[in-house]
Design a protein around this motif. Structure first.
Motif, mmCIF file in Angstrom:
data_model
loop_
_atom_site.group_PDB
_atom_site.id
_atom_site.type_symbol
_atom_site.label_atom_id
_atom_site.label_comp_id
_atom_site.label_asym_id
_atom_site.label_seq_id
_atom_site.Cartn_x
_atom_site.Cartn_y
_atom_site.Cartn_z
ATOM 1 N N PRO A 36 -39.833 -5.687 134.445
ATOM 2 C CA PRO A 36 -41.300 -5.725 134.413
ATOM 3 C C PRO A 36 -41.901 -4.494 135.087
ATOM 4 O O PRO A 36 -41.506 -4.117 136.184
ATOM 5 C CB PRO A 36 -41.629 -7.004 135.183
ATOM 6 C CG PRO A 36 -40.447 -7.895 134.943
ATOM 7 C CD PRO A 36 -39.265 -6.965 134.925
ATOM 8 N N GLY A 37 -42.834 -3.851 134.395
ATOM 9 C CA GLY A 37 -43.490 -2.664 134.935
ATOM 10 C C GLY A 37 -42.854 -1.352 134.551
ATOM 11 O O GLY A 37 -43.331 -0.283 134.945
ATOM 12 N N SER A 38 -41.752 -1.360 133.779
ATOM 13 C CA SER A 38 -41.024 -0.135 133.433
ATOM 14 C C SER A 38 -41.767 0.703 132.405
ATOM 15 O O SER A 38 -42.614 0.219 131.645
ATOM 16 C CB SER A 38 -39.641 -0.479 132.861
ATOM 17 O OG SER A 38 -38.767 -0.987 133.829
ATOM 18 N N LEU A 39 -41.381 1.977 132.356
ATOM 19 C CA LEU A 39 -41.709 2.867 131.252
ATOM 20 C C LEU A 39 -40.399 3.182 130.550
ATOM 21 O O LEU A 39 -39.454 3.682 131.166
ATOM 22 C CB LEU A 39 -42.361 4.157 131.754
ATOM 23 C CG LEU A 39 -42.667 5.217 130.681
ATOM 24 C CD1 LEU A 39 -43.751 4.727 129.727
ATOM 25 C CD2 LEU A 39 -43.071 6.548 131.326
ATOM 26 N N PHE A 40 -40.320 2.897 129.251
ATOM 27 C CA PHE A 40 -39.101 3.144 128.488
ATOM 28 C C PHE A 40 -39.221 4.477 127.759
ATOM 29 O O PHE A 40 -40.208 4.729 127.068
ATOM 30 C CB PHE A 40 -38.871 2.018 127.475
ATOM 31 C CG PHE A 40 -37.664 2.225 126.589
ATOM 32 C CD1 PHE A 40 -36.394 2.147 127.100
ATOM 33 C CD2 PHE A 40 -37.834 2.512 125.239
ATOM 34 C CE1 PHE A 40 -35.277 2.335 126.286
ATOM 35 C CE2 PHE A 40 -36.732 2.708 124.410
ATOM 36 C CZ PHE A 40 -35.456 2.614 124.933
ATOM 37 N N VAL A 41 -38.207 5.338 127.934
ATOM 38 C CA VAL A 41 -38.195 6.654 127.305
ATOM 39 C C VAL A 41 -37.329 6.577 126.055
ATOM 40 O O VAL A 41 -36.125 6.307 126.139
ATOM 41 C CB VAL A 41 -37.658 7.730 128.266
ATOM 42 C CG1 VAL A 41 -37.769 9.107 127.627
ATOM 43 C CG2 VAL A 41 -38.415 7.695 129.587
ATOM 44 N N ALA A 42 -37.934 6.816 124.889
ATOM 45 C CA ALA A 42 -37.237 6.647 123.610
ATOM 46 C C ALA A 42 -36.687 7.980 123.119
ATOM 47 O O ALA A 42 -37.439 8.838 122.642
ATOM 48 C CB ALA A 42 -38.187 6.056 122.574
ATOM 49 N N VAL B 158 -43.960 2.704 126.029
ATOM 50 C CA VAL B 158 -42.848 3.544 125.604
ATOM 51 C C VAL B 158 -43.317 4.994 125.576
ATOM 52 O O VAL B 158 -44.425 5.284 125.108
ATOM 53 C CB VAL B 158 -42.353 3.127 124.204
ATOM 54 C CG1 VAL B 158 -41.206 4.021 123.746
ATOM 55 C CG2 VAL B 158 -41.933 1.662 124.197
ATOM 56 N N LEU B 159 -42.505 5.911 126.112
ATOM 57 C CA LEU B 159 -42.731 7.345 125.944
ATOM 58 C C LEU B 159 -41.977 7.733 124.688
ATOM 59 O O LEU B 159 -40.739 7.665 124.652
ATOM 60 C CB LEU B 159 -42.230 8.118 127.162
ATOM 61 C CG LEU B 159 -42.446 9.633 127.158
ATOM 62 C CD1 LEU B 159 -43.934 9.970 127.123
ATOM 63 C CD2 LEU B 159 -41.784 10.273 128.375
ATOM 64 N N ALA B 160 -42.712 8.106 123.635
ATOM 65 C CA ALA B 160 -42.099 8.222 122.315
ATOM 66 C C ALA B 160 -42.570 9.473 121.594
ATOM 67 O O ALA B 160 -43.546 10.120 121.981
ATOM 68 C CB ALA B 160 -42.438 6.984 121.485
ATOM 69 N N SER B 161 -41.861 9.815 120.521
ATOM 70 C CA SER B 161 -42.250 10.959 119.705
ATOM 71 C C SER B 161 -43.014 10.538 118.455
ATOM 72 O O SER B 161 -43.402 11.395 117.654
ATOM 73 C CB SER B 161 -41.007 11.767 119.311
ATOM 74 O OG SER B 161 -40.106 10.965 118.584
ATOM 75 N N ARG B 162 -43.261 9.236 118.300
ATOM 76 C CA ARG B 162 -44.052 8.734 117.176
ATOM 77 C C ARG B 162 -44.590 7.358 117.547
ATOM 78 O O ARG B 162 -44.028 6.678 118.404
ATOM 79 C CB ARG B 162 -43.211 8.647 115.909
ATOM 80 C CG ARG B 162 -42.021 7.689 116.000
ATOM 81 C CD ARG B 162 -41.253 7.606 114.690
ATOM 82 N NE ARG B 162 -40.194 6.620 114.722
ATOM 83 C CZ ARG B 162 -38.935 6.873 115.026
ATOM 84 N NH1 ARG B 162 -38.571 8.106 115.348
ATOM 85 N NH2 ARG B 162 -38.036 5.900 115.009
ATOM 86 N N PRO B 163 -45.681 6.913 116.925
ATOM 87 C CA PRO B 163 -46.173 5.559 117.183
ATOM 88 C C PRO B 163 -45.101 4.526 116.822
ATOM 89 O O PRO B 163 -44.370 4.695 115.837
ATOM 90 C CB PRO B 163 -47.390 5.450 116.259
ATOM 91 C CG PRO B 163 -47.825 6.859 116.037
ATOM 92 C CD PRO B 163 -46.560 7.673 116.013
ATOM 93 N N VAL B 164 -45.028 3.467 117.631
ATOM 94 C CA VAL B 164 -43.962 2.473 117.438
ATOM 95 C C VAL B 164 -44.501 1.051 117.325
ATOM 96 O O VAL B 164 -43.735 0.087 117.334
ATOM 97 C CB VAL B 164 -42.940 2.554 118.600
ATOM 98 C CG1 VAL B 164 -42.072 3.792 118.460
ATOM 99 C CG2 VAL B 164 -43.630 2.532 119.960
#
Length: 471
Positions: A40-46, A69-75
């Motif tokens: 809980p509370g994390s930031l996930f790097v994709a 999520v830190l991402a290179s496209r909308p998810v």
């Protein structure tokens, strides 16, 4: 990580928010790239890898508690979208480090980085909350993830920096600018990629070039016993502190010896005093690692007695690095199979010889990778050293490089059954199971790609019976 809102994160990394109803929501947990580590509370790097694309786990990680999520496209779930996830991760790490105000200690070297980093962290923990690189996560992804694990309570951040080419360490220091920089040694690890020791020294020295001036609190900790490292003093504007066994070193060891169990003991000298150290680790090579840690701790205000106490209490924190296990039958297994290069291989063999006084010793060795044109000579030299140290039996495991190990031993005078070349890990296990006697000491070491840790694990109580498990 220190708490940051999604709006602030987007601004720092130059990203756009998508599917985020409230950009003021904060990330309060860890920044992770493995979906299994989400809390809980994390930031996930994709990251989009060759075989696995982290974007495919976006919905699952948010359901598990990730804020975004830190991402290179909308998810389809809350995300900060950027052009380059890796660079965004680095920018976020730099921002957090600047806000923290913690003292950042960075270290590099050809051999012993992880063991030294673990020692530094254990010593500094005696003084204040310390965050450090787990294992060997020392690249452009692992380093910022470690920096982002620091919190408001963190006072010391200890980061290991690896390099496979010129410019790599310079880039890492831009992500996490250090105040104290430590260069342990310049050896032959990855020499096939660099092209020579001088090029390795050029790359490692990028760390001291990145330090602030002495007036601004910068300090370069350099190995006085390594000429290529000592010469780096001319490449920094920071204060220079030398460590080593040289009488000219600021932090040095005297009366170095090994206990009956092969554990180093010595008299530690620092500019603030002297104190005795008896380590729990195995092998004389840890003396240099300990001196490096002591030099860092001295610079950060610890006394000689405080440093000696912490070094004497410190253990091994990372797997498969001189990991010593005593079996009920008296056989000692030394699992040092995480990685290998010529320097670490020689150090491990000397540690085996010290631990095996009066006992039969086995060296189960495999390929040392990335040595380029030096591969034949270096494997031959390790095989010869095993004979010179009176190792009872060399078991060379694998293909061409293993045959060079065995040939070196043979040419040095290891005839008959004193050395043997076997095809794979299973053959090594079969041989050892049939021939080990109570009281024997077995060292297992090779480059990570060989996977010889399977041999050590199979020989331990409860180890795999029959076939060696395939990774």
């Amino acid at each position: 990580m220190i708490a940051l809102s999604l709006a602030e994160i987007a601004e720092v990394v130059g990203g756009q928010t998508h599917d985020i109803p409230d950009p003021s929501v904060q990330v309060t947990g860890q920044v992770v790239r493995d979906s299994r580590e989400v809390e809980p509370g994390s930031l996930f790097v994709a990251f989009a890898g060759e075989h696995v694309d982290g974007h495919d786990f976006a919905a699952a990680v948010v359901e598990a508690g990730a804020v975004a999520v830190l991402a290179s496209r909308p998810v389809g779930v809350p995300a900060v979208v950027v052009d380059d996830v890796q660079r965004a991760l680095g920018a976020l790490a730099r921002h957090v480090v600047q806000k923290l105000g913690a003292t950042l200690v960075a270290l590099t070297g050809s051999a012993g980085k992880t063991s030294t980093k673990d020692l530094i962290a254990q010593v500094l923990r005696h003084k204040a909350p310390t965050v450090f690189t787990p294992g060997s996560l020392n690249n452009e992804i692992g380093l910022p993830l470690t920096a982002l694990s620091a919190t408001e309570e963190t006072r010391f951040l200890v980061l290991e920096m690896g390099a496979r080419g010129i410019g790599h360490i310079r880039y890492l220091t831009e992500l996490t600018p250090p105040q104290i920089g430590l260069v342990i040694n310049v050896g032959t690890a990855h020499i096939g990629e660099f092209g020579g020791r001088e090029q390795i020294a050029q790359a490692k020295g990028e760390l001291v070039e990145a330090l602030p001036s002495e007036a601004d609190g910068g300090a370069a900790i350099l190995n006085a016993d390594d000429p290529l490292v000592r010469a780096m003093a001319a490449r920094t504007k920071a204060k220079v502190i030398f460590f080593g066994e040289s009488g000219e070193a600021d932090v040095r060891a005297e009366n170095v010896r090994l206990t009956d169990r092969g554990q180093p003991a010595f008299r530690l000298h620092t500019p603030s005093g002297a104190s005795d150290v008896t380590m729990r680790l195995y092998g004389e090579h840890h003396v240099s690692n300990a001196l490096a840690a002591a030099a860092v701790a001295h610079e950060l205000g610890m006394s000689a007695d405080e440093i000696a106490t912490a070094l004497s209490e410190a253990g091994s924190l990372s797997r498969w690095r001189m990991e010593v296990t005593e079996r009920p039958d008296g056989v000692t297994i030394v699992n040092d199979a995480y990685n290998a290069n010529p320097e670490s291989m020689r150090a491990a063999l000397r540690a085996l010889a010290a631990m095996g006084r009066g006992r039969r010793t086995w060296a189960v060795l495999g390929k040392m990778a990335e040595l380029g044109d030096e591969a034949l000579a270096e494997h031959d030299a390790v095989g010869r050293l095993a004979v010179r140290l009176n190792v009872g039996k060399l078991v060379a495991v694998g293909g061409r490089e293993a045959s060079w190990l065995q040939l070196g031993a043979y040419n040095e005078g290891s005839w008959g059954e004193e050395s043997v070349h076997v095809s794979d890990a299973q053959a090594a296990v079969d041989l050892l199971r049939s021939e080990l006697r109570p009281g024997d000491v077995v060292l297992v070491k090779a480059s990570r790609s060989v996977g010889l840790e399977r041999v050590a694990q199979a020989l331990l109580p409860g180890g795999t019976e029959g076939e060696v498990a395939v990774r």
